[in-house]
Design a protein around this motif. Structure first.
Motif, PDB file in Angstrom:
ATOM      1  N   ARG B  19       0.539   6.012   5.404  1.00 28.80           N
ATOM      2  CA  ARG B  19      -0.300   6.818   4.531  1.00 28.80           C
ATOM      3  C   ARG B  19      -1.465   5.948   4.072  1.00 28.80           C
ATOM      4  O   ARG B  19      -1.307   4.774   3.737  1.00 28.80           O
ATOM      5  N   GLY B  21      -4.360   4.435   1.825  1.00 30.42           N
ATOM      6  CA  GLY B  21      -4.522   4.131   0.407  1.00 30.42           C
ATOM      7  C   GLY B  21      -5.953   3.819   0.024  1.00 30.42           C
ATOM      8  O   GLY B  21      -6.199   3.289  -1.059  1.00 30.42           O
ATOM      9  N   GLU B  24     -10.416  -1.163   0.378  1.00 30.06           N
ATOM     10  CA  GLU B  24     -10.261  -2.226  -0.627  1.00 30.06           C
ATOM     11  C   GLU B  24     -11.395  -2.105  -1.655  1.00 30.06           C
ATOM     12  O   GLU B  24     -12.553  -1.949  -1.299  1.00 30.06           O
ATOM     13  N   TRP B  56      -6.289  -0.207   2.618  1.00 29.77           N
ATOM     14  CA  TRP B  56      -4.875  -0.256   2.267  1.00 29.77           C
ATOM     15  C   TRP B  56      -4.116   0.844   2.987  1.00 29.77           C
ATOM     16  O   TRP B  56      -4.580   1.972   3.097  1.00 29.77           O
ATOM     17  N   TYR B  58       0.084   2.343   3.566  1.00 28.16           N
ATOM     18  CA  TYR B  58       1.479   2.321   3.119  1.00 28.16           C
ATOM     19  C   TYR B  58       2.372   2.739   4.276  1.00 28.16           C
ATOM     20  O   TYR B  58       2.136   3.782   4.903  1.00 28.16           O
ATOM     21  N   TRP B  66       3.080  -1.816   1.121  1.00 27.40           N
ATOM     22  CA  TRP B  66       1.631  -1.638   1.053  1.00 27.40           C
ATOM     23  C   TRP B  66       0.993  -2.887   1.635  1.00 27.40           C
ATOM     24  O   TRP B  66       1.377  -4.001   1.285  1.00 27.40           O
TER      25      TRP B  66
END
Lengths: 979, 81
Positions: B19, B21, B24, B56, B58, B66
């Motif tokens: 997933r 995220g 950055e 990022w 996950y 993460w």
């Protein structure tokens, strides 16, 4: 039904007869038959009518290469007769037919081709504009393939999808593919092998050798030996009946699988992410374009051969060949050995045939005419004979026959390679398009490279497998060099003619480049004349290769035909690009799995036995009601007056521990979690960076740096992700464990709750020893440990017990027995929702959504605004919107109208302006009126204000009025919780 | 959108397992003397240019870690920095 003498290549079980119907008449076949082989063996020659001209069409191929063999099966249209296995009781019907397929009422359209030139949809009947619509609709009604009858095609059967990972994906389970899989697996990589037929072996499967005896050196024996090796290699996963639909970015190979009755799923979509790909899709027969080459009875060499060997069906009484490659000559010899009459074999190649085949044909008595090709089929409805012609000469000879086997040679099956991004160029040597370049992590092997020699085919397979393994990082240095050397020694692809059409193509007769959409040679000439002279343009304007068979039948012929018509060398033109789906799966499969994957609590069966009505709630199936009364009046009354039992197992349950556990809690919870004390539930909420409430629950310190906490059911799955995300920069040391599925949760609520619980535990449950919001670990029954919380979500004295999932039934039974005399009854989720609404407790997702902040729903008291050091998620947003104008506010509603109750989500209006919306409404037995919760603008949030609620129901404007009241309806002081 | 990502724990896996995220954007800003506008930009603005960026991910369908990786959205390939 008579079948040829048994042979070892047979794939049917003649002991198992299957009955089916064809256009209403009873027929029979055998287990293992495809619909096509069963139809052909029962004497059916005309399978349907063509797309545009309504010409009779029959069995051209057995691989689903075109629309000719599409039939309707049990009301589902456009099923491939050649690849669909026969089942007992199938109702098979012809398509695009008015009446009998042999004498279709629209057959006259064949004579109207003068008015249907290439691209006529774009060119004719457009003026006057008003009439165009009418005429086009009429034309569409007459043209086409199958018709979807939505009234009968209801249940598409169960569908599934699987996601695979592999180092090497091998496409094609023939000799080259199997050798590639073995080589790659031998180098230590993990292999997925995909084969579209139900078995491995490719064309080796029906080749018993020139003696027809299936001896130890026969191609079939070789295929079986390789398949055994592949099957016994643990590193190779084999998928049969699994055609590839496409190859996508970063080596994603997709396809579907239709195994048959033994599989619980009708069809399965699969996706395989591979690091490297080996394409060994083999070769297709390149059709010969000649006059009336679409008559039922004209077929591919492999079709005739496989009918005889795989299914034991004689293709015809007299079969004349017009071939272009050695495999077709071998097929002719094999049919002769089975007693089929093959009087003549034309071969478009003037020379270059395998001398052994030539001498065997001479021995057999069949006449071999090299440099000849079929020029015309005789017979109006089916094949009655064929005229063979000397290429470039004037000699013509006619042979009576009922089957014409025709091809112009073989062409690499470039579908998968083209999808993977490979490029092709025309080779005057082989007479077809050959591979020019490959992407760096895709490798090709076998007949797709134009090879025909079995030793070379296998050598390229081994090489491709090793190259693929090497690209995955496997160490293959020694063997790779040897494999390269072996391939380099091979003779390479043999020459072919590049001929597309037979002699004598002329005006007035139809010679088809593409059967699917009735694309004739004449149409190709018309395309060129109108300027659509490049293959990609002709493809679209003349509809060559846009039908269900895609590139297969017209394939390379279109490019080569356009070159010939334009008088250019074929090497000047590019072949058309192949796009997914290479072989189409059914739409129901693409729509995704249609079975309900859900979680069940450990108390599911028990609740079902007690009359629970289950509904989907997030990932779970939960008991929503325990009677047909969906207002749950009785369930609620019993909780309010006696005691009820609720299975709340889906509640999120977590343990967090470690030196920085409190840091993490302080970050994600909006309250000051340092104030949480042992033995007491601390209620709080989590916000996101916009200040919206995303979750609420209780946190309980259970040890040194050790906490137990709950989340809402729908949030349980993303809690770990949330904690880890918001602490990802901090390097904190904590452990987080999701106990949701490991622990069951039972909610005991009602005035008699204490009396019930006292009967199953020795623990002191007095109000002093275990007060409201207390947390104790108590033994129940024979000492089963229960984490017990005294909460009041439904507004009554209530205990929530968390026990190990395997003890759930035990604890549940104990409580039932203990409560039997006290009127204990189950209650469901709906009753819980009603009771909590009467208390004005919010539910995340009902009273909150992505625009609603913690402050809006009146829960600002949870926020520890003094704490900036923890950098709480959502705190800056709450600070920013604290003084913001125009925010909504949560209020209680008392609905004035006793009759109509507004639906959840109805809007609150101020004149014609929206001023808020209704979150929840219910009818309350305890209160005696309809009530609800709503979010409204500040000006309307004053107690006593009359709100106008608007709904548009069944095309009526419905307005209901309601009075704003405080959002605590039942026991506003919470005295009942604290008794 | 089909590509692979390299999980630091599990190795190269299909993107469907992960997933996203977001790119950055630095650690959570201090909340002492916070400029609401600056925090809003940090929390809500996502910039994706067709060039290599740190982002990022996950591993939801795997180990649950993460991690950040450098990926080029123009090619969907990871680039080792």
């Amino acid at each position: 039904m008579t079948r040829l003498p048994r042979s070892s290549a047979l794939r049917i079980d003649t002991d198992r007869r299957l009955r089916f119907s064809w256009c209403g008449s009873a027929r029979a076949g055998y287990e293992g038959d495809t619909v096509a082989s069963a139809l052909w063996s029962s004497g059916v020659r005309t399978f349907g009518r063509s797309f545009e001209y309504h010409r009779p069409r029959g069995l051209y191929d057995l691989e689903g290469e075109g629309a000719s063999q599409l039939v309707s099966i049990d009301g589902v249209p456009n099923q491939s007769a050649g690849t669909t296995l026969l089942r007992e009781g199938m109702a098979v019907a012809a398509q695009n037919v008015r009446g009998d397929p042999r004498s279709d009422a629209f057959g006259f359209l064949d004579r109207l081709d003068r008015w249907m030139p290439a691209g006529f949809y774009y060119r004719v009947f457009h003026r006057p504009h008003a009439a165009a619509h009418f005429v086009h609709n009429r034309m569409r009604a007459m043209a086409g393939l199958g018709i979807l009858d939505v009234s009968t095609s209801g249940d598409p059967g169960r569908r599934e999808e699987i996601f695979l990972n592999a180092d090497v994906a091998v496409i094609g389970g023939g000799a080259a593919g199997m050798r590639a899989a073995l080589a790659a697996a031998g180098a230590g990589t993990r292999v997925c092998l995909f084969e579209r037929r139900p078995w491995l072996g490719g064309h080796l499967d029906w080749r018993l050798g020139l003696e027809g005896a299936d001896g130890p050196d026969s191609p079939r024996a070789r295929g079986r030996a390789l398949a055994e090796h592949v099957g016994s290699d643990a590193r190779i996963r084999v998928f049969t009946s699994a055609p590839v639909t496409g190859i996508w970015g970063e080596n994603l190979v997709t396809g579907f699988q239709r195994v048959g009755a033994a599989d619980p799923f009708v069809e399965r979509h699969w996706e395989c992410r591979a690091r490297t790909i080996v394409v060994a899709t083999g070769a297709l027969e390149r059709p010969l374009v000649f006059n009336h080459n679409d008559r039922p009875g004209v077929m591919q060499a492999d079709t005739a051969w496989r009918l005889a060997r795989t299914y034991g069906v004689s293709p015809g009484a007299v079969v004349v060949f017009s071939a272009g490659d050695d495999l077709a000559l071998e097929a002719a010899l094999d049919l002769l050995s089975l007693g089929v009459d093959v009087p003549a074999i034309a071969d478009s190649r003037p020379e270059g045939q395998d001398p052994e085949l030539v001498s065997r044909i001479a021995e057999s008595g069949a006449e071999l005419l090299t440099g000849w090709a079929a020029s015309q089929v005789v017979g109006r409805r089916v094949v009655r004979g064929v005229q063979l012609a000397e290429i470039g000469g004037s000699t013509r000879r006619e042979f009576p026959c009922d089957v014409v086997v025709a091809n112009a040679g073989r062409q690499p099956d470039i579908g998968a390679l083209s999808c993977a991004g490979a490029r092709f160029r025309h080779s005057t040597h082989t007479g077809s398009f050959e591979l020019a370049s490959l992407p760096s992590d895709v490798f090709a092997a076998g007949r797709v490279l134009g090879l025909t020699d079995s030793v070379e085919i296998e050598a390229t397979g081994t090489l491709a497998g090793l190259e693929a393994a090497s690209a995955c990082g496997a160490s293959v240095s020694g063997t790779l060099a040897a494999a390269r050397a072996e391939v380099a020694e091979g003779a390479g692809a043999p020459p072919g003619t590049g001929i597309v059409r037979g002699p004598d193509i002329g005006e007035g007769r139809k010679a088809f480049l593409d059967y699917d959409e009735d694309g004739t040679w004449k149409n190709a000439v018309q395309c060129a004349a109108l300027g659509f002279d490049v293959p990609e343009l002709a493809k679209r304007f003349g509809n060559f290769g846009l039908g269900p068979g895609q590139y297969r039948v017209p394939g390379q012929n279109v490019a080569m035909a356009m070159a010939e018509i334009e008088g250019r060398p074929a090497s000047d033109v590019a072949s058309t690009t192949v796009r997914p789906p290479i072989i189409p799966p059914s739409l129901a499969t693409l729509a995704g799995p249609n079975h309900d994957v859900h979680k069940r609590t450990p108390l599911h069966e028990d609740q079902a036995a007690r009359g629970g009505v289950f509904r989907r709630a997030g990932a779970w199936k939960r008991a929503r009601y325990f009677s047909a009364d969906y207002t749950c009046r009785e369930e609620i009354r019993n909780v309010r007056e006696n005691v009820g039992l609720l299975d709340s197992s889906p509640l999120g349950k977590f343990r967090i521990w470690g030196p920085h556990a409190l840091h993490a809690l302080q970050r994600v919870y909006i309250s000051d979690m340092r104030k949480a004390t042992r033995g007491r539930c601390k209620y709080s909420a989590m916000c996101n960076d916009t200040g919206n409430v995303v979750d609420d629950g209780v946190v309980i310190p259970v040890g040194e740096d050790d906490y137990y906490f709950t989340t809402s059911s729908n949030r349980a799955g993303s809690t770990v992700e949330w904690f880890r995300y918001h602490t990802r920069y901090d390097g904190w040391d904590y452990n987080l464990l999701n106990l949701t599925d490991a622990l069951a949760s039972i909610n005991l609520a009602g005035p008699e709750a204490r009396a019930v619980l006292e009967r199953v535990t020795d623990a002191d449950l007095s109000n002093d020893a275990f007060p409201y919001l207390g947390y104790r670990v108590i033994p129940v029954g024979d000492g089963v440990e229960a984490r017990c919380m005294r909460l009041g979500f439904v507004g009554e004295l209530s205990y929530e017990l968390h026990v190990g999932a395997s003890y759930a039934q035990y604890a549940w039974d104990l409580l039932w027995d203990a409560g039997a005399e006290l009127g204990i009854r189950p209650f469901g989720l709906e009753a819980q929702y009603c009771m909590r609404a009467e208390k004005g407790h919010v539910i995340i997702g009902a009273e909150s959504e992505q625009r609603v902040t913690l402050l809006d729903i009146g829960m600002g008291w949870l926020w520890d605004r003094s704490d900036t050091a923890s950098k709480k998620v959502g705190a800056p947003a709450l600070r920013a919107c604290e003084e913001q104008d125009g925010r909504l506010e949560l209020v209680g509603l008392r609905i004035d109208d006793a009759g109509h109750r507004p639906e959840d989500g109805a809007i609150v209006v101020d004149g014609d302006r929206i001023a808020g919306y209704v979150c929840t409404t219910r009818v309350s037995g305890a209160l005696g009126y309809q009530y609800g919760l709503a979010l409204v603008e500040e000006g309307f949030a004053v107690e006593g204000t009359t709100l106008s609620i608007y709904e548009h129901l069944r095309s009526d404007d419905v307005r209901t009025s309601a009075t704003v009241v405080p959002p605590h309806f039942y026991d506003p002081k919470g005295e009942r919780l604290r008794v | 959108m089909t590509f692979r990502l390299t999980c630091p724990v599990c190795g190269p896996r299909d993107v469907y397992e992960f997933r996203y995220g977001g790119p950055e954007r630095g650690p959570r800003p201090d909340q002492e003397d916070l400029d609401p506008e600056a925090h809003f930009r940090w929390a809500q603005f996502r910039m994706t240019r067709p060039e290599a960026q740190e982002e990022w991910w996950y591993h939801a369908g795997g180990c649950g870690v993460w991690f950040s990786t450098v990926r080029n959205p123009a090619t969907n390939r990871e680039e080792t920095s």
